[in-house]
Design a protein around this motif. Sequence first.
Motif, PDB file in Angstrom:
ATOM      1  N   TRP A 165       9.426 -63.730 -12.585  1.00  0.00           N
ATOM      2  CA  TRP A 165      10.165 -62.791 -13.563  1.00  0.00           C
ATOM      3  C   TRP A 165       9.079 -62.518 -14.270  1.00  0.00           C
ATOM      4  N   TRP A 166       8.040 -63.164 -15.088  1.00  0.00           N
ATOM      5  CA  TRP A 166       7.118 -62.814 -16.166  1.00  0.00           C
ATOM      6  C   TRP A 166       6.217 -61.933 -15.422  1.00  0.00           C
ATOM      7  N   PHE A 167       5.779 -62.179 -14.166  1.00  0.00           N
ATOM      8  CA  PHE A 167       4.698 -61.120 -13.550  1.00  0.00           C
ATOM      9  C   PHE A 167       5.596 -60.029 -13.438  1.00  0.00           C
ATOM     10  N   GLY A 168       6.849 -60.074 -12.800  1.00  0.00           N
ATOM     11  CA  GLY A 168       7.368 -58.524 -12.801  1.00  0.00           C
ATOM     12  C   GLY A 168       7.434 -57.756 -14.336  1.00  0.00           C
ATOM     13  N   LEU A 169       7.934 -58.727 -15.185  1.00  0.00           N
ATOM     14  CA  LEU A 169       8.005 -58.086 -16.484  1.00  0.00           C
ATOM     15  C   LEU A 169       6.666 -57.579 -17.100  1.00  0.00           C
ATOM     16  N   SER A 170       5.796 -57.997 -16.988  1.00  0.00           N
ATOM     17  CA  SER A 170       4.587 -57.700 -17.453  1.00  0.00           C
ATOM     18  C   SER A 170       3.743 -56.565 -16.752  1.00  0.00           C
ATOM     19  N   GLN A 171       4.093 -56.573 -15.429  1.00  0.00           N
ATOM     20  CA  GLN A 171       3.713 -55.325 -14.489  1.00  0.00           C
ATOM     21  C   GLN A 171       4.388 -54.216 -15.012  1.00  0.00           C
ATOM     22  N   PHE A 172       5.752 -54.130 -15.325  1.00  0.00           N
ATOM     23  CA  PHE A 172       6.650 -53.073 -15.456  1.00  0.00           C
ATOM     24  C   PHE A 172       6.152 -52.769 -17.034  1.00  0.00           C
ATOM     25  N   VAL A 173       6.054 -53.432 -17.836  1.00  0.00           N
ATOM     26  CA  VAL A 173       5.608 -53.099 -19.363  1.00  0.00           C
ATOM     27  C   VAL A 173       4.209 -52.320 -19.399  1.00  0.00           C
ATOM     28  N   ALA A 174       3.417 -52.902 -18.591  1.00  0.00           N
ATOM     29  CA  ALA A 174       2.041 -52.436 -18.523  1.00  0.00           C
ATOM     30  C   ALA A 174       1.942 -51.075 -18.101  1.00  0.00           C
ATOM     31  N   LEU A 175       2.934 -50.695 -17.317  1.00  0.00           N
ATOM     32  CA  LEU A 175       3.060 -48.995 -16.772  1.00  0.00           C
ATOM     33  C   LEU A 175       3.125 -48.054 -18.063  1.00  0.00           C
ATOM     34  N   PHE A 176       3.520 -48.645 -19.232  1.00  0.00           N
ATOM     35  CA  PHE A 176       3.732 -47.809 -20.434  1.00  0.00           C
ATOM     36  C   PHE A 176       2.598 -47.968 -21.407  1.00  0.00           C
ATOM     37  N   ARG A 177       1.689 -48.670 -21.208  1.00  0.00           N
ATOM     38  CA  ARG A 177       0.746 -49.287 -22.166  1.00  0.00           C
ATOM     39  C   ARG A 177      -0.087 -48.135 -22.580  1.00  0.00           C
ATOM     40  N   GLN A 178      -0.633 -47.253 -21.515  1.00  0.00           N
ATOM     41  CA  GLN A 178      -1.479 -45.897 -21.871  1.00  0.00           C
ATOM     42  C   GLN A 178      -0.731 -44.885 -22.674  1.00  0.00           C
ATOM     43  N   ARG A 179       0.628 -44.857 -22.729  1.00  0.00           N
ATOM     44  CA  ARG A 179       1.354 -44.039 -23.664  1.00  0.00           C
ATOM     45  C   ARG A 179       1.377 -44.768 -25.049  1.00  0.00           C
ATOM     46  N   MET A 180       0.806 -45.836 -25.351  1.00  0.00           N
ATOM     47  CA  MET A 180       1.097 -46.267 -26.744  1.00  0.00           C
ATOM     48  C   MET A 180       0.052 -45.798 -27.724  1.00  0.00           C
ATOM     49  N   SER A 181       0.618 -45.956 -29.002  1.00  0.00           N
ATOM     50  CA  SER A 181      -0.322 -45.397 -30.242  1.00  0.00           C
ATOM     51  C   SER A 181      -0.027 -46.641 -31.133  1.00  0.00           C
ATOM     52  N   ASP A 182      -0.923 -46.785 -32.060  1.00  0.00           N
ATOM     53  CA  ASP A 182      -0.888 -47.684 -33.083  1.00  0.00           C
ATOM     54  C   ASP A 182       0.537 -47.596 -33.772  1.00  0.00           C
ATOM     55  N   HIS A 183       0.905 -46.526 -33.911  1.00  0.00           N
ATOM     56  CA  HIS A 183       2.260 -46.175 -34.634  1.00  0.00           C
ATOM     57  C   HIS A 183       3.427 -46.903 -34.000  1.00  0.00           C
ATOM     58  N   LEU A 184       3.464 -46.555 -32.630  1.00  0.00           N
ATOM     59  CA  LEU A 184       4.401 -46.894 -31.884  1.00  0.00           C
ATOM     60  C   LEU A 184       4.352 -48.524 -31.609  1.00  0.00           C
ATOM     61  N   LEU A 185       3.143 -48.916 -31.552  1.00  0.00           N
ATOM     62  CA  LEU A 185       3.022 -50.344 -31.439  1.00  0.00           C
ATOM     63  C   LEU A 185       3.316 -51.186 -32.853  1.00  0.00           C
ATOM     64  N   GLU A 186       3.392 -50.478 -33.849  1.00  0.00           N
ATOM     65  CA  GLU A 186       3.764 -50.958 -35.210  1.00  0.00           C
ATOM     66  C   GLU A 186       5.313 -51.114 -35.426  1.00  0.00           C
ATOM     67  N   ILE A 187       5.851 -50.039 -34.813  1.00  0.00           N
ATOM     68  CA  ILE A 187       7.379 -49.775 -34.704  1.00  0.00           C
ATOM     69  C   ILE A 187       8.047 -51.178 -33.790  1.00  0.00           C
ATOM     70  N   ILE A 188       7.210 -51.264 -32.628  1.00  0.00           N
ATOM     71  CA  ILE A 188       7.586 -52.315 -31.865  1.00  0.00           C
ATOM     72  C   ILE A 188       7.637 -53.768 -32.440  1.00  0.00           C
ATOM     73  N   ASN A 189       6.356 -53.880 -33.109  1.00  0.00           N
ATOM     74  CA  ASN A 189       6.366 -55.203 -33.964  1.00  0.00           C
ATOM     75  C   ASN A 189       7.368 -55.326 -35.123  1.00  0.00           C
ATOM     76  N   ARG A 190       7.876 -54.184 -35.605  1.00  0.00           N
ATOM     77  CA  ARG A 190       8.629 -54.326 -36.572  1.00  0.00           C
ATOM     78  C   ARG A 190      10.050 -54.836 -36.078  1.00  0.00           C
ATOM     79  N   VAL A 191      10.302 -53.916 -34.975  1.00  0.00           N
ATOM     80  CA  VAL A 191      11.771 -54.363 -34.257  1.00  0.00           C
ATOM     81  C   VAL A 191      11.820 -55.686 -33.962  1.00  0.00           C
ATOM     82  N   SER A 192      10.851 -56.090 -32.976  1.00  0.00           N
ATOM     83  CA  SER A 192      10.577 -57.450 -32.301  1.00  0.00           C
ATOM     84  C   SER A 192      10.491 -58.484 -33.375  1.00  0.00           C
TER      85      SER A 192
END
Length: 213
Positions: A165-192
Motif C-alpha cells: 500500500w505504501w509503495f503504491g501510494l508514494s508512487q501515485f503521489v510522486a506523479l504530482f510532485r513536478q507540479r508542486m510549488s512552495d505555495h501549494l506545499l504550504e497549503i498541503i501542510n496547513r490542511v494536513s
Amino acid sequence: MLDFGLVATGVVIGVAVAAPIGPVNLIVIRRTLRYGRLNGLVTGSGAAMGDGIFAAMAAFSLTAAIDFLLSYEFWLQTIGGLFLIILGLRTLLSHPHLAEPEPDKVSGVPAHVFLTTFALTITNPATMLGFIAIFSGVAGLSSAGQGYGHAAILTGAVIAGSLLWWFGLSQFVALFRQRMSDHLLEIINRVSGGVIILFGVAVLGRVAVHLLG
C-alpha cells in the motif's frame, strides 16, 4: 509447502489496515510531495513495522503481550493523542521549500521519520484489536493448532501487504510532485497539519470519555 491462499489473505489484510486515510497516510503524502517517492515509502514502512508487530501478536496468540498493551491502553492513547497534536502543530507552522532537497537514497531518509510513523501505529491499541477481530473472524487465521510457521507466514504477508500500500501510494503521489510549488506545499501542510491535530483531539476525546464514563 507455502500456502499461497494464506499469503494472499495476509496481503489483503495488510492493505486493508493501511489504506484508510489517517495521520500516517497524510504524513506519507506530504513527505512524498516534498522529498520524493523513496522518502514516502520509508515513512510508510514505519507503520508497516507497527502493523507487523500487532499482526504477530494476533497470529501467535501472544496473550501476555496483548494484556500488557491493553493494561496501558489509557497511557498509550494519551501519548499517541498528544504526539499527534504536537506533530500537527509542527506541520501547520512549518514553511517548507521544494528547493531544499533531500538525497534520494535510503541513507538520506532521517530515521526519525520511520520512528514517527512506527510510534503512531504502536501507540494505537485499536489497531491491535482490529487485527485480533479480523484473525478471529476469518476462518483459518488463528494460530491454534497451526504451528509457528503458519503464524510467521501470515505475519510476513501482512507486512508485505502494508508495504504494498505504501509503495503504491508514494508512487501515485510522486506523479504530482513536478507540479508542486512552495505555495501549494504550504497549503498541503496547513490542511494536513490541521487534520492531524483533529485526529489527536479525537483520540484524547475518547480517552476523556472513557475516563469520565
